[in-house]
Design a protein around this motif. Sequence first.
Motif, short mmCIF file in Angstrom:
data_model
loop_
_atom_site.label_atom_id
_atom_site.label_comp_id
_atom_site.label_asym_id
_atom_site.label_seq_id
_atom_site.Cartn_x
_atom_site.Cartn_y
_atom_site.Cartn_z
N ALA A 1 3.81 -15.74 -11.69
CA ALA A 1 3.74 -14.29 -11.49
C ALA A 1 4.06 -13.92 -10.05
CB ALA A 1 2.34 -13.78 -11.87
N GLN A 2 3.62 -14.71 -9.09
CA GLN A 2 3.94 -14.44 -7.68
C GLN A 2 5.43 -14.55 -7.43
OE1 GLN A 2 1.45 -17.22 -5.57
NE2 GLN A 2 -0.10 -15.65 -5.12
N LYS A 3 6.05 -15.56 -8.01
CA LYS A 3 7.51 -15.70 -7.85
C LYS A 3 8.24 -14.50 -8.44
CE LYS A 3 7.67 -20.74 -7.78
NZ LYS A 3 8.07 -21.96 -8.52
N GLU A 4 7.79 -14.05 -9.62
CA GLU A 4 8.42 -12.89 -10.25
C GLU A 4 8.22 -11.63 -9.41
OE1 GLU A 4 10.34 -12.73 -13.01
OE2 GLU A 4 10.24 -14.92 -13.08
N MET A 5 7.03 -11.46 -8.84
CA MET A 5 6.77 -10.29 -8.00
C MET A 5 7.64 -10.32 -6.74
SD MET A 5 4.63 -8.25 -9.40
CE MET A 5 3.97 -7.27 -8.08
N LYS A 6 7.77 -11.49 -6.13
CA LYS A 6 8.62 -11.60 -4.95
C LYS A 6 10.06 -11.26 -5.29
CE LYS A 6 5.95 -14.98 -2.34
NZ LYS A 6 5.91 -16.37 -1.82
N LYS A 7 10.49 -11.75 -6.45
CA LYS A 7 11.86 -11.47 -6.89
C LYS A 7 12.05 -9.97 -7.12
CE LYS A 7 13.12 -14.80 -9.83
NZ LYS A 7 13.49 -15.41 -11.11
N ALA A 8 11.06 -9.34 -7.75
CA ALA A 8 11.16 -7.90 -8.04
C ALA A 8 11.17 -7.08 -6.75
CB ALA A 8 10.00 -7.47 -8.93
N PHE A 9 10.35 -7.45 -5.77
CA PHE A 9 10.32 -6.71 -4.52
C PHE A 9 11.61 -6.89 -3.72
CE2 PHE A 9 5.57 -6.58 -4.77
CZ PHE A 9 5.48 -5.20 -4.85
N LYS A 10 12.18 -8.09 -3.78
CA LYS A 10 13.42 -8.34 -3.05
C LYS A 10 14.60 -7.61 -3.68
CE LYS A 10 12.23 -12.77 -1.02
NZ LYS A 10 12.49 -14.22 -0.99
N SER A 11 14.67 -7.65 -5.00
CA SER A 11 15.82 -7.05 -5.68
C SER A 11 15.69 -5.53 -5.81
CB SER A 11 16.01 -7.67 -7.06
OG SER A 11 14.91 -7.32 -7.89
N GLY A 12 14.49 -5.03 -5.95
CA GLY A 12 14.29 -3.59 -6.12
C GLY A 12 14.37 -2.87 -4.78
N SER A 13 14.85 -1.64 -4.85
CA SER A 13 14.90 -0.84 -3.63
C SER A 13 13.94 0.32 -3.77
CB SER A 13 16.32 -0.34 -3.38
OG SER A 13 16.70 0.56 -4.41
N SER A 14 13.75 1.06 -2.71
CA SER A 14 12.83 2.19 -2.75
C SER A 14 13.39 3.33 -3.58
CB SER A 14 12.51 2.64 -1.33
OG SER A 14 13.70 3.08 -0.70
N TRP A 15 14.69 3.36 -3.80
CA TRP A 15 15.31 4.42 -4.58
C TRP A 15 14.79 4.39 -6.02
CZ3 TRP A 15 17.38 8.85 -4.14
CH2 TRP A 15 18.11 9.40 -5.18
N HIS A 16 14.67 3.22 -6.59
CA HIS A 16 14.16 3.10 -7.97
C HIS A 16 12.73 3.62 -8.06
CE1 HIS A 16 17.75 1.05 -8.68
NE2 HIS A 16 17.33 -0.10 -9.22
N LEU A 17 11.95 3.32 -7.07
CA LEU A 17 10.57 3.78 -7.05
C LEU A 17 10.49 5.30 -6.94
CD1 LEU A 17 7.67 2.81 -7.17
CD2 LEU A 17 7.69 2.63 -4.69
N CYS A 18 11.36 5.88 -6.12
CA CYS A 18 11.40 7.35 -6.00
C CYS A 18 11.79 8.01 -7.31
CB CYS A 18 12.41 7.75 -4.92
SG CYS A 18 11.70 7.88 -3.29
N VAL A 19 12.77 7.45 -7.99
CA VAL A 19 13.20 8.00 -9.28
C VAL A 19 12.05 7.93 -10.28
CG1 VAL A 19 14.77 7.63 -11.23
CG2 VAL A 19 15.64 7.54 -8.90
N LEU A 20 11.35 6.82 -10.32
CA LEU A 20 10.22 6.67 -11.23
C LEU A 20 9.12 7.69 -10.92
CD1 LEU A 20 8.85 5.04 -13.49
CD2 LEU A 20 7.92 3.56 -11.70
N MET A 21 8.82 7.89 -9.65
CA MET A 21 7.79 8.86 -9.27
C MET A 21 8.22 10.28 -9.65
SD MET A 21 5.22 7.30 -8.09
CE MET A 21 4.33 8.55 -7.22
N MET A 22 9.47 10.62 -9.44
CA MET A 22 9.96 11.97 -9.80
C MET A 22 9.89 12.18 -11.31
SD MET A 22 10.50 13.60 -7.23
CE MET A 22 11.57 14.24 -6.00
N PHE A 23 10.25 11.15 -12.07
CA PHE A 23 10.18 11.27 -13.53
C PHE A 23 8.74 11.51 -13.98
CE2 PHE A 23 9.46 9.14 -17.64
CZ PHE A 23 10.30 9.93 -18.44
N CYS A 24 7.79 10.75 -13.44
CA CYS A 24 6.38 10.93 -13.80
C CYS A 24 5.89 12.32 -13.42
CB CYS A 24 5.52 9.88 -13.12
SG CYS A 24 5.75 8.22 -13.78
N LEU A 25 6.28 12.82 -12.25
CA LEU A 25 5.87 14.15 -11.80
C LEU A 25 6.46 15.23 -12.71
CD1 LEU A 25 4.36 15.75 -9.64
CD2 LEU A 25 6.50 15.81 -8.33
#
Length: 129
Positions: free
Chosen positions: A84-108
């Motif tokens: 799980a730690q390896k997967e989380m590290k992979k997700a944080f490295k590959s993901g950018s803040s733009w995806h997180l912003c889009v997700l937050m806007m969709f939820c809002l």
Amino acid sequence: MSYRGAYSAEGLTSRPAASGGEVQLNMPSASDFDVDDEVEKLHGKVSMLKQMTGAIHEESGIRGKLIDQLEETMSQAGEALKVAQKEMKKAFKSGSSWHLCVLMMFCLALFLGFYVLYRMGKFIRFFTG
């Protein structure tokens, strides 16, 4: 003056003499002391000890198995945590803040949409009801 040994209900006792290395033994009379009776008592105690050691052995075996199972479960959990730690590290490295912003806007937007529909329902019921 020397101490004389005495017998107990369970067998012979001896006490050393006050002077020298003498030991006096007093043998109980035949009517007070029965060897066969004493042997039977000892046999009963030995049987009881044998049962107790068997129970202790069985209990220690059960506890040993439980400890082995616990160790195995803990090692499996440790391996799962590493994965799980390896997967989380992979997700944080590959993901950018733009995806997180889009997700937050969709939820809002989803929350605001439900809120507006709820308020409009109250508004419509006020005039119709």
